[in-house]
Motif scaffolding. Structure first.
Motif, PDB file in Angstrom:
ATOM      1  N   GLN A 180       0.827  -1.204   0.000  1.00 41.58           N
ATOM      2  CA  GLN A 180       0.000   0.000   0.000  1.00 41.58           C
ATOM      3  C   GLN A 180       0.861   1.254   0.000  1.00 41.58           C
ATOM      4  OE1 GLN A 180      -2.224  -0.977   3.534  1.00 41.58           O
ATOM      5  NE2 GLN A 180      -4.099  -1.425   2.368  1.00 41.58           N
ATOM      6  N   ALA A 181       1.966   1.215   0.765  1.00 44.83           N
ATOM      7  CA  ALA A 181       2.859   2.370   0.812  1.00 44.83           C
ATOM      8  C   ALA A 181       3.548   2.588  -0.527  1.00 44.83           C
ATOM      9  CB  ALA A 181       3.898   2.182   1.917  1.00 44.83           C
ATOM     10  N   MET A 182       3.946   1.492  -1.185  1.00 43.50           N
ATOM     11  CA  MET A 182       4.656   1.595  -2.455  1.00 43.50           C
ATOM     12  C   MET A 182       3.736   2.054  -3.583  1.00 43.50           C
ATOM     13  SD  MET A 182       7.158  -1.763  -2.325  1.00 43.50           S
ATOM     14  CE  MET A 182       8.036  -1.388  -3.849  1.00 43.50           C
ATOM     15  N   THR A 279       8.652 -12.479  -1.917  1.00 47.86           N
ATOM     16  CA  THR A 279       8.203 -11.161  -2.385  1.00 47.86           C
ATOM     17  C   THR A 279       6.817 -10.833  -1.839  1.00 47.86           C
ATOM     18  OG1 THR A 279       9.484 -11.415  -4.433  1.00 47.86           O
ATOM     19  CG2 THR A 279       7.718  -9.769  -4.430  1.00 47.86           C
ATOM     20  N   GLN A 280       5.896 -11.812  -1.905  1.00 52.49           N
ATOM     21  CA  GLN A 280       4.539 -11.579  -1.410  1.00 52.49           C
ATOM     22  C   GLN A 280       4.541 -11.311   0.087  1.00 52.49           C
ATOM     23  OE1 GLN A 280       1.828 -11.214  -3.187  1.00 52.49           O
ATOM     24  NE2 GLN A 280       0.595 -10.837  -1.355  1.00 52.49           N
ATOM     25  N   GLU A 281       5.356 -12.059   0.823  1.00 59.05           N
ATOM     26  CA  GLU A 281       5.440 -11.861   2.272  1.00 59.05           C
ATOM     27  C   GLU A 281       5.955 -10.465   2.597  1.00 59.05           C
ATOM     28  OE1 GLU A 281       7.699 -13.791   6.183  1.00 59.05           O
ATOM     29  OE2 GLU A 281       7.705 -14.851   4.266  1.00 59.05           O
ATOM     30  N   ALA A 282       6.962 -10.007   1.834  1.00 61.35           N
ATOM     31  CA  ALA A 282       7.509  -8.667   2.062  1.00 61.35           C
ATOM     32  C   ALA A 282       6.460  -7.593   1.783  1.00 61.35           C
ATOM     33  CB  ALA A 282       8.736  -8.451   1.180  1.00 61.35           C
ATOM     34  N   LEU A 283       5.675  -7.757   0.719  1.00 59.03           N
ATOM     35  CA  LEU A 283       4.655  -6.770   0.367  1.00 59.03           C
ATOM     36  C   LEU A 283       3.550  -6.698   1.416  1.00 59.03           C
ATOM     37  CD1 LEU A 283       4.356  -7.474  -3.455  1.00 59.03           C
ATOM     38  CD2 LEU A 283       5.213  -5.374  -2.408  1.00 59.03           C
ATOM     39  N   GLU A 284       3.313  -7.787   2.119  1.00 62.11           N
ATOM     40  CA  GLU A 284       2.249  -7.823   3.126  1.00 62.11           C
ATOM     41  C   GLU A 284       2.724  -7.359   4.496  1.00 62.11           C
ATOM     42  OE1 GLU A 284       0.853 -11.823   3.009  1.00 62.11           O
ATOM     43  OE2 GLU A 284      -0.289 -11.544   1.145  1.00 62.11           O
ATOM     44  N   ASN A 285       4.040  -7.173   4.646  1.00 62.98           N
ATOM     45  CA  ASN A 285       4.560  -6.718   5.935  1.00 62.98           C
ATOM     46  C   ASN A 285       4.067  -5.310   6.231  1.00 62.98           C
ATOM     47  OD1 ASN A 285       5.937  -9.013   6.610  1.00 62.98           O
ATOM     48  ND2 ASN A 285       7.897  -8.328   5.803  1.00 62.98           N
ATOM     49  N   ALA A 286       3.932  -5.018   7.517  1.00 62.20           N
ATOM     50  CA  ALA A 286       3.423  -3.711   7.940  1.00 62.20           C
ATOM     51  C   ALA A 286       4.474  -2.631   7.712  1.00 62.20           C
ATOM     52  CB  ALA A 286       3.016  -3.763   9.400  1.00 62.20           C
ATOM     53  N   PHE A 287       4.002  -1.465   7.364  1.00 65.71           N
ATOM     54  CA  PHE A 287       4.862  -0.317   7.105  1.00 65.71           C
ATOM     55  C   PHE A 287       4.260   0.882   7.823  1.00 65.71           C
ATOM     56  CE2 PHE A 287       5.798   3.509   4.585  1.00 65.71           C
ATOM     57  CZ  PHE A 287       7.178   3.432   4.510  1.00 65.71           C
ATOM     58  N   MET A 288       5.035   1.504   8.713  1.00 65.86           N
ATOM     59  CA  MET A 288       4.521   2.622   9.501  1.00 65.86           C
ATOM     60  C   MET A 288       4.930   3.947   8.862  1.00 65.86           C
ATOM     61  SD  MET A 288       4.956   3.454  13.563  1.00 65.86           S
ATOM     62  CE  MET A 288       6.653   3.990  13.422  1.00 65.86           C
ATOM     63  N   LEU A 289       3.954   4.782   8.608  1.00 69.26           N
ATOM     64  CA  LEU A 289       4.198   6.084   8.021  1.00 69.26           C
ATOM     65  C   LEU A 289       3.592   7.143   8.920  1.00 69.26           C
ATOM     66  CD1 LEU A 289       5.466   7.132   5.341  1.00 69.26           C
ATOM     67  CD2 LEU A 289       3.145   7.295   4.461  1.00 69.26           C
ATOM     68  N   ASN A 290       4.368   8.125   9.304  1.00 70.48           N
ATOM     69  CA  ASN A 290       3.830   9.196  10.135  1.00 70.48           C
ATOM     70  C   ASN A 290       2.751   9.967   9.381  1.00 70.48           C
ATOM     71  OD1 ASN A 290       5.573   8.634  12.255  1.00 70.48           O
ATOM     72  ND2 ASN A 290       7.168   9.968  11.450  1.00 70.48           N
ATOM     73  N   GLU A 291       1.807  10.519  10.130  1.00 73.99           N
ATOM     74  CA  GLU A 291       0.717  11.292   9.541  1.00 73.99           C
ATOM     75  C   GLU A 291       1.002  12.782   9.672  1.00 73.99           C
ATOM     76  OE1 GLU A 291      -1.705   9.725   7.937  1.00 73.99           O
ATOM     77  OE2 GLU A 291      -0.909   7.766   8.483  1.00 73.99           O
TER      78      GLU A 291
END
Length: 325
Positions: A180-182, A279-291
């Motif tokens: 989602q971040a990418m 690759t799929q596992e990496a894409l599903e990992n959580a990514f924290m983005l400040n708001e």
């Protein structure tokens, strides 16, 4: 450090209040309300400000406001070890110092919004206005100091009354997957890094025992889900091909820029096994983005005399947006 007058970055996390270690087995758990009561009680006592960093900093929380489904706390910190502020005049082209006295220090304030209702694991959504000296670590230390000074709870064990205290835990809130971040922001570049251990030093004195290799792939565009998958596959495949580099020293870094302009670098685990699965596992990992909150009618200041309703409104809107995501 000067702060902008028209926006703030917001750290998003989850806070949980629980019993300290060695509490009596079966004792009623500490809850968020216990922390709020302890914070309110600390302001009614002398010495309600916590000193730390060799007595060069003070932290306190006041006031505290009940806002429907949320608590809003104004965290404040005084930092004595700051340099004097220099001001540049854009009209006269001159600079002056503000004249800080030896007994003075910087004063920063940050709004904290905490959702009353916990999630399934007992954690409460927490939004924190980012200012110098107030972060998850310093906030956790302050909350635990407050809980430790509060009147302890009691619990009967074999007809003997035992006392116990509470503690807080604060973790970052992971609001998006890496995919989602990418796909929602701009991918700036991918950086492939490997460290090679040397049996013999690379210099005459035999001091350099490790060298690094690095590849940078510029992307600087938005991609769809298939594009994100393809980029990670290429990165994984290239780094795995470095047979002369130890597996635990291989890194794949993805540098992203959000729609709001924030740049963040995330390290993606290389992993073993099937390339598609990794690759799929990496894409599903959580990514924290400040708001980010912005567009304030009145300029934001470094410290606040009271809780600002406009900031609370924007934080509540952001909290609702995150929970619905």
């Amino acid at each position: 450090m000067a702060l902008p007058t028209n926006y703030r970055w917001i750290s998003v996390g989850k806070i949980k209040i629980l019993n300290r270690n060695r509490s009596p087995e079966g004792a009623p758990p500490y809850e968020l309300m216990d922390l709020i009561n302890a914070l309110r009680g600390s302001q009614e006592q002398s010495g309600g400000k916590r000193e730390y960093q060799r007595q060069t900093r003070l932290m306190w929380c006041h006031p505290i406001s009940d806002r429907d489904q949320y608590y809003c706390v104004l965290a404040q910190v005084g930092d004595r070890d700051v340099s004097d502020t220099a001001w540049y005049d854009f009209e006269t082209d001159k600079t002056r110092d503000s004249g800080k006295r030896d007994t003075e220090g910087a004063h920063y304030c940050a709004h904290i919004l905490i959702r009353k209702r916990p999630d399934a694991s007992g954690r409460h959504l927490l939004l924190l206005e980012k200012v110098p000296g107030i972060n998850f670590s310093s906030l956790k230390a302050h909350f635990n100091w407050i809980l430790n000074r509060a009147t302890p709870k009691t619990f009967d064990v074999d007809e003997e009354e035992k006392t116990y205290w509470g503690k807080s835990e604060i973790d970052g809130f992971q609001s998006k997957t890496l995919q989602q971040a990418m796909t929602s922001g701009t991918i700036l570049d991918l950086q492939l890094i490997g460290h090679e251990a040397q049996e013999q030093g690379q210099d005459e004195a035999d001091l350099i025992r490790e060298t690094s290799r690095q590849i940078k792939w510029d992307v600087r565009r938005q991609v769809d889900a298939e594009g994100a998958r393809r980029l990670l596959r290429l990165g994984f495949d290239k780094v795995r091909g470095w047979t002369d580099v130890e597996a635990n020293s291989k890194e794949l870094l993805v540098r992203l820029q959000s729609d709001e302009g924030q740049v963040k670098t995330v390290e993606v685990a290389i992993g073993d096994g099937n390339l598609d699965e990794v690759t799929q596992e990496a894409l599903e990992n959580a990514f924290m983005l400040n708001e980010k909150v912005s567009d304030f009618e009145l300029p934001l200041t470094q410290n606040y005399e009271n809780i600002r309703d406009d900031m609370v409104t924007k934080l509540v809107e952001k909290a609702i947006e995150l929970e619905e995501a």
